[in-house]
Design an enzyme around this catalytic site. Sequence first.
Site, PDB file in Angstrom:
ATOM      1  N   GLY A  13       0.747  -1.236   0.083  1.00  0.00           N
ATOM      2  CA  GLY A  13      -0.065  -0.081  -0.006  1.00  0.00           C
ATOM      3  C   GLY A  13       0.864   1.289   0.159  1.00  0.00           C
ATOM      4  N   ILE A  14       0.224   2.364   0.662  1.00  0.00           N
ATOM      5  CA  ILE A  14       1.033   3.786   0.507  1.00  0.00           C
ATOM      6  C   ILE A  14       2.187   3.633   1.451  1.00  0.00           C
ATOM      7  CG2 ILE A  14      -1.372   4.788   0.227  1.00  0.00           C
ATOM      8  CD1 ILE A  14      -1.034   5.877   3.007  1.00  0.00           C
ATOM      9  N   TYR A 156     -14.184   2.236  12.551  1.00  0.00           N
ATOM     10  CA  TYR A 156     -13.097   2.656  11.809  1.00  0.00           C
ATOM     11  C   TYR A 156     -12.984   4.084  11.858  1.00  0.00           C
ATOM     12  CZ  TYR A 156      -9.832   3.520   8.003  1.00  0.00           C
ATOM     13  OH  TYR A 156      -8.757   4.088   7.370  1.00  0.00           O
TER      14      TYR A 156
END
Length: 275
Positions: A13-14, A156
């Site tokens: 991912g990032i 979340y």
Amino acid sequence: MTRTIVITGASDGIGAASAKQLNDLGEEVVVVGRNPEKTARVARTLGVDSFVADFTDLSQVRELAASLLERYPRIDVLANNAGGVFGRRTLTADGYETTFQVNHLAPFLLTNLLRERLIESGASVIQTSSAAAKLFPRFDLNDLQGANHFSSTTAYGNAKLANVLFTKELNRRFGDRGLSAVAFHPGVIASNFGSTSDGPWKFLYGGPLAQRLMTSTAVGGARLTWLALGKPGVDWQPGGFYANNKPARTNRLADDPAVAKALWERSAVLAGVDD
């Protein structure tokens, strides 16, 4: 001077994208991930150090902090990038709700265990938060772990708001000692982020339109890279929340210092660190 930059959640991912960008620019990058094989692969490709820690186990976070302190006399940037969304309410081995622990409590613990080294280094602490902090939370200091009300989306959103509140309080407590903290929204990233969830999150991140409609990991990673390279007080303001490399609005509770202070105090008790 080459700086030491620790990035959690950097096995894909990032986090992995930013690690590559920063490494290409000559910084000393330290890759931290949950999956041993994926973490080792990223580190091997870049030729950098790596550590493995599963944030569902706070003992592994403590071991990670001890290893980092032993290995690095300076830590110039700590990027608390690890996180996830989980479909059902489950408890970790530590007895805490998984979304809360992985996204907030574990990075809170890691940052505090490294705190004096970070202060000595005049470090930047970067929290990967989300626009979910504004859109989805039902934030209740008396129900931080969703025992009374739980949905994966709310959990979340609450955790991502906790990231911003932690940033604000970290900056308030230690900004005058040279530590700078910032939070950011990387974009809705086309990655396997939602793979541990089900329902709408899994569809959103794993559905056929994901790659077409979402931000690439390279672009999202570049937003983390921009903060890591930036000079606090010049390129970005300590205690701030950013999106698209610009100051952005988030949940109004993020501006309540009493809420930020209370969250810190409760997190310190849960994580077993000095307030």
